[in-house]
Every structure is written in C-alpha cells, then in structure tokens.
Design an enzyme around this catalytic site. Structure first.
Site, PDB file in Angstrom:
ATOM      1  N   GLY A 184       0.832  -1.200   0.000  1.00 35.78           N
ATOM      2  CA  GLY A 184       0.000   0.000   0.000  1.00 35.78           C
ATOM      3  C   GLY A 184       0.861   1.242   0.000  1.00 35.78           C
ATOM      4  CB  CYS A 208       5.314  -4.063   0.630  1.00 34.99           C
ATOM      5  SG  CYS A 208       6.103  -2.430   0.467  1.00 34.99           S
ATOM      6  CE1 TYR A 209       0.051   0.857   5.264  1.00 33.04           C
ATOM      7  CE2 TYR A 209      -1.281  -1.153   5.311  1.00 33.04           C
ATOM      8  CZ  TYR A 209      -1.072   0.154   5.714  1.00 33.04           C
ATOM      9  OH  TYR A 209      -1.957   0.762   6.558  1.00 33.04           O
ATOM     10  CG  HIS A 251       6.459  -5.630  -3.889  1.00 34.53           C
ATOM     11  ND1 HIS A 251       5.111  -5.529  -3.650  1.00 34.53           N
ATOM     12  CD2 HIS A 251       7.021  -4.507  -3.384  1.00 34.53           C
ATOM     13  CE1 HIS A 251       4.856  -4.388  -3.036  1.00 34.53           C
ATOM     14  NE2 HIS A 251       6.003  -3.742  -2.853  1.00 34.53           N
ATOM     15  CD  GLU A 286       3.793  -8.450  -5.178  1.00 33.09           C
ATOM     16  OE1 GLU A 286       3.466  -7.302  -4.869  1.00 33.09           O
ATOM     17  OE2 GLU A 286       4.463  -9.196  -4.422  1.00 33.09           O
ATOM     18  CB  SER A 321     -10.716  -1.771 -29.408  1.00 26.15           C
ATOM     19  OG  SER A 321     -10.011  -2.792 -28.728  1.00 26.15           O
ATOM     20  N   GLY A 322     -10.753  -4.541 -31.269  1.00 25.28           N
ATOM     21  CA  GLY A 322      -9.852  -5.420 -32.017  1.00 25.28           C
ATOM     22  C   GLY A 322      -8.691  -5.902 -31.182  1.00 25.28           C
ATOM     23  N   GLY A 323      -8.501  -5.315 -29.991  1.00 24.93           N
ATOM     24  CA  GLY A 323      -7.485  -5.805 -29.073  1.00 24.93           C
ATOM     25  C   GLY A 323      -7.944  -7.084 -28.413  1.00 24.93           C
ATOM     26  CG  ASP A 363      -7.531  -6.504 -22.787  1.00 25.27           C
ATOM     27  OD1 ASP A 363      -6.999  -7.621 -22.616  1.00 25.27           O
ATOM     28  OD2 ASP A 363      -6.948  -5.434 -22.534  1.00 25.27           O
ATOM     29  CB  SER A 364     -12.506  -5.146 -26.794  1.00 23.38           C
ATOM     30  OG  SER A 364     -11.769  -5.182 -27.984  1.00 23.38           O
ATOM     31  CE  LYS A 412      -3.471  -6.352 -22.466  1.00 26.08           C
ATOM     32  NZ  LYS A 412      -4.592  -5.705 -23.194  1.00 26.08           N
TER      33      LYS A 412
END
Length: 508
Positions: free
Chosen positions: A54, A81-82, A168, A170, A222-224, A226-227, A364
């Site tokens: 954080g 961390c935090y 971290h 991760e 959009s063609g990416g 994700d969408s 992603k």
C-alpha cells in the site's frame, strides 16, 4: 475450490499478487482491507490470507487497517511490504521511517531458510518499493532475511503461521518470487491446484447470464485481445442479445477497420462499424492535457454507444477492462490514481447504461490464456497491446488527423520490422510517440525543421512492470532510416530506454 484471499491495502500490485497465486493454479481473489474477520472466515475452502502492499505509512492516522483478529483467522497469513509492516504494528512491533528508501532491485540475504523462503537460495535480487521499515519484531517472531537498509526484510512466526516480506515476490524482477509464493500457497497453506482458464470461462459465462439475463447489451470492440475476448465470452453467455460496436476514431492502427471486418465476420455477432473520426478530432481540437484527452475520448465513445443502445434497446455496456486498467485509474479505496483509462476513470457520471466488465479481475496474459481456451485466432491472441484512447495518447499535445497519420505510419514500420526480425512476440508493445516539438535536421543537403518520433519497445507479463527491449542496433537503425525516409514530416528518431517504473507503458 481451495481459496487464498488477498486483502487490498491500496498497493499497485494487489491484484498481481492474486493473479500470481492463480498462476500456481490456486484460486485467489481480492477483498477490501476493511473486510470483517467473519466474512473472510465464511469463505468456503479458505486456505490462506495475504495482506497486500500500500502507498500509506502504517503509523498514519488514516492509513488502511484491518482487525488484529485477522491474524487468528485460522489459516496462514502472509504480509507483503505494507502488509509486512502492518502485521508487525498489529502485534506491537516497531515500524519506523527509514533513513534511506529502497526502490527497485535490492540484494537480499536469507539468514534462516524457514518455511516461506525454503529452497529460494541464500542471496536474491528482490524488488523493493518502500521507505518505512520494521525495526523491532513482536514477541514470537524471528527475522529470516535482511537487506542493507531493512534489518527485517522477512520474518516468520511458525507457531501462529504468520509470515512477512518487505519485498514484492509477485513482481517478476524478484528472483524466485514464484517459488516463495508457491511455498506459501502450496507448502504452508496446503491449497490444492484447481484453478484453470477453462474454469474462468465457465464462471464468466455463468456470471454474465446471471447479471444480464434476457436484457440486451452493447460492447465496444476495438480489435485488441481484451475487447475481443469479452465479445466472444458475452456472445457465449447472451447470444444475439449482444451488439458489438467498432468505432473508427481516426486514431486506430494501420488498416484496423479491415482487420475487424475480416476477423469477426466468422463469429455470430451483431457487428456495427461506426466511422466517427471527424467527431473525435473535433472534440479534441485545441486540447493538450493528457487527462482531458482521455476523458473527452471516453465521453465521446459513450455518446456513440448510447446512440447504438437506443437503437437496439440495450441496458448494459460491456467493456474489456482488465485489472491493470483499473488499478492505474485508482479504482479502489486506498489506491493512487496514476492515469485515467477511458473505460474506467474516463467514463461520465451520467451514463444511461450499466457497465459490465467480465475481465475486470484478470491480467493481460491471463486474457490471452482465456483466448486460447476460446479457440480464438492467433492474430488476436498474440496482438500487441493497444490503448483504448488509441493514438490520441501517443501524440504529445494537440491531436490532429495529420499527427495521427504520422504515428500510425511510424508504428506500422516498427511492428513490421520486428516481425521480419522475429522479435514481434518478444515485445509486449512496440509503437511510436510523436512529440510536440521540432528539431533541426539535414535532408537532401538542405536544412529541415521537423518532428522527432520516439520509438518505444517494451517487454512485460502483466503491464504492472516492464523493461525496455534491448533491440539490436542494426534493427533500430533500419527502423530509424525507414521512418525518416518514408514519413516526410519526421527528421529524427530516438529510442526510449526507460523501464516501468519509473515510467508508465504509454507516455500519456
């Protein structure tokens, strides 16, 4: 399924922790820092709890906290961390403001292997992002690793099964970070490996049907990746009640509209193509501030989606928002806003439709795995990342059709040269940025005064961190020569060698 909960204290990497656990095929999800002990205990299959990082200092009056009883929830607890500092504070240890901060790669010495750092090595390069330090541990806790500036860089309480690391694990820059997380998830928590992309698809389809039911929805396509994945998932869930809307903003990739028509004609989608380039350029005229550009682009998209929604009677807007978009937009209570993404922080408050985001909690590379599960074409799965606002955030200063064409041509040259060199898949993103200044050059034995173009080629796994790609000089020279030869408005090319952090993926 066996589950590990990540409590969100506002860290930029909170969902990355959850996603790394899922990379180990263990189910994990994020909950707010203020979640009650009773609610966490009620989760079926609960095997562990992780306190995230954080931005605040644990000793600040308004910093996020959780009930001390969370350390006695009945499953192992890990603080990062935090979270590492918070555990110490809750247990009456001492946390202070460090004399020096640790940001980036730091040398870690493991002084005692223990359960958490088992088989991770004796010395590690780890990713740090802090100034506060644990100075003295509470009773029953022991130090198992240290750095030059952090005397307690990792601790364990084997009797209570409570653990903490100041670094971290991760983040990909940490050596054996996944081994440390696996030690916690599988070794300490004994969580079973039951999570797969196939299960995500089943869960997403089931959730979408339960949420939207027989109502209609529109999706911005959009063609990416994700969408595109969102569109195929939603098509499986609600069928022809989904209308996919591709908006040509005038700031899209080279020949993008043709790509969309060809790729999605194979799917049972109600596909609408809207040419709104004039509208976008008019809305952006004279605007130079990047946050304003993002919000204008987001608002214009919504106006177009609202019109299509009225035509088809849609009540929901589906978006391909992923978690890295949301965290950079400062979506959670304790997280900082880095920049607004047009489909998160750029949405107007008076929207007519309800927003639904089937990919909101994954990253992603997880989206790419889901695309493979859905048997989508490799042209989509392996596509480089493209920002929702398009070339509008790759033009520093005012956006015009002429400037958009310069960036489009230059980016196409970069991508085609990487393809030819066999380096396209190595890069996460490869694109051009047009600066708002001009520089003197010599072309055809004459003085020229034209734009410089910045080439940015970066590698990443999740968009939370990134390294610039060490492209061979001969390839950079070829890219530079082509750009200055083929784009008459450009006389200089520079290469961006900045990692994230301190930079972001895009310039704006």
């Amino acid at each position: 399924m066996d589950t590990i909960v990540v409590l969100d204290f506002g860290g930029q990497y909170t969902h990355l922790i959850s996603r790394r656990i899922r990379d180990l095929n263990v189910f994990s999800h994020v909950m707010p820092a203020e979640t009650s002990v009773e609610e966490v205990k009620s989760i079926k299959g609960l095997k562990g709890v992780i306190f995230s990082g954080g931005a605040a200092s644990v000793y600040d009056k308004d910093s996020p906290k959780c009930d001390k009883a969370m350390l006695d929830v009945g499953v192992p607890v890990l603080g990062i961390c935090y979270g590492h500092q918070l555990i110490s504070l809750l247990e009456k240890g001492k946390v202070t403001y460090g004399m020096k901060g640790e940001y980036g790669i730091t040398d870690l010495e493991i002084t005692k292997e223990g359960s958490l750092l088992k088989e991770a090595g004796r010395t590690l390069k780890v990713w740090m992002n802090h100034r506060d330090i644990v100075e003295h541990l509470p009773e029953g806790y022991e130090t198992v690793a240290a750095t030059r500036n952090s005397p307690v860089a990792a601790f364990e309480n084997p009797l209570k099964h409570v653990y903490g690391v100041q670094f971290h694990p991760e983040v990909t820059h940490t050596q054996n970070g996944m081994k440390i997380l696996e030690n916690f998830a599988s070794g300490i928590c004994k969580a079973r490996k039951e999570w797969t992309s196939g299960l995500f698809v089943e869960k997403a389809v089931r959730e979408a049907r339960a949420t939207i039911g027989n109502k209609k929805a529109v999706i911005g396509l959009s063609g990416g990746v994700d969408s595109s994945v969102s569109a195929v998932l939603m098509s499986k869930a609600i069928g022809r009640n989904l209308t996919a809307v591709y908006v040509d903003t005038g700031m899209m990739r080279h020949r993008e509209t043709e790509f969309i028509k060809k790729t999605f004609s194979k799917y049972d989608l109600d596909l609408r193509i809207v040419d709104a380039s004039d509208r976008f350029f008019k809305a952006l005229k004279g605007v130079t501030d990047p946050e304003k550009k993002r919000k204008i682009i987001g608002k214009t998209f919504i106006e177009i989606f609202d019109k299509v929604a009225d035509d088809v009677g849609a009540e929901y807007l589906v978006q391909g928002t992923i978690y890295s978009d949301r965290i950079e937009s400062g979506h959670s209570k304790h997280s900082s806003r880095i920049k607004s993404h047009h489909n998160v922080g750029g949405l107007p408050e008076d929207m007519k439709m309800r927003v639904y985001e089937p990919l909101r909690d994954i990253y992603k590379d997880e989206v790419r795995k889901v695309a493979e599960e859905l048997d989508m074409p490799m042209d989509i799965i392996k596509r480089h990342v493209f920002p929702g606002p398009g070339l509008g955030v790759r033009i520093v200063g005012e956006v015009t059709p002429e400037k958009a064409e310069i960036v489009r041509k230059a980016s196409y040259i970069i991508e085609t040269e990487l393809e030819e060199a066999g380096l396209h898949e190595k890069a996460w993103m490869a694109f051009a940025i047009l600066l708002s200044v001009k520089s003197v050059g010599v072309q055809g034995d004459e003085r020229s005064y034209k734009y410089p173009v910045v080439v940015r080629i970066i590698e990443s796994e999740d968009a939370m961190t990134a390294n610039f790609t060490k492209v061979p000089y001969k390839l950079l020279e070829k890219i530079s020569t082509r750009i200055t030869n083929e784009i008459k408005e450009v006389n200089r090319v520079v290469y961006d060698i900045t990692n994230k952090p301190p930079a972001t993926m895009e310039w704006e």
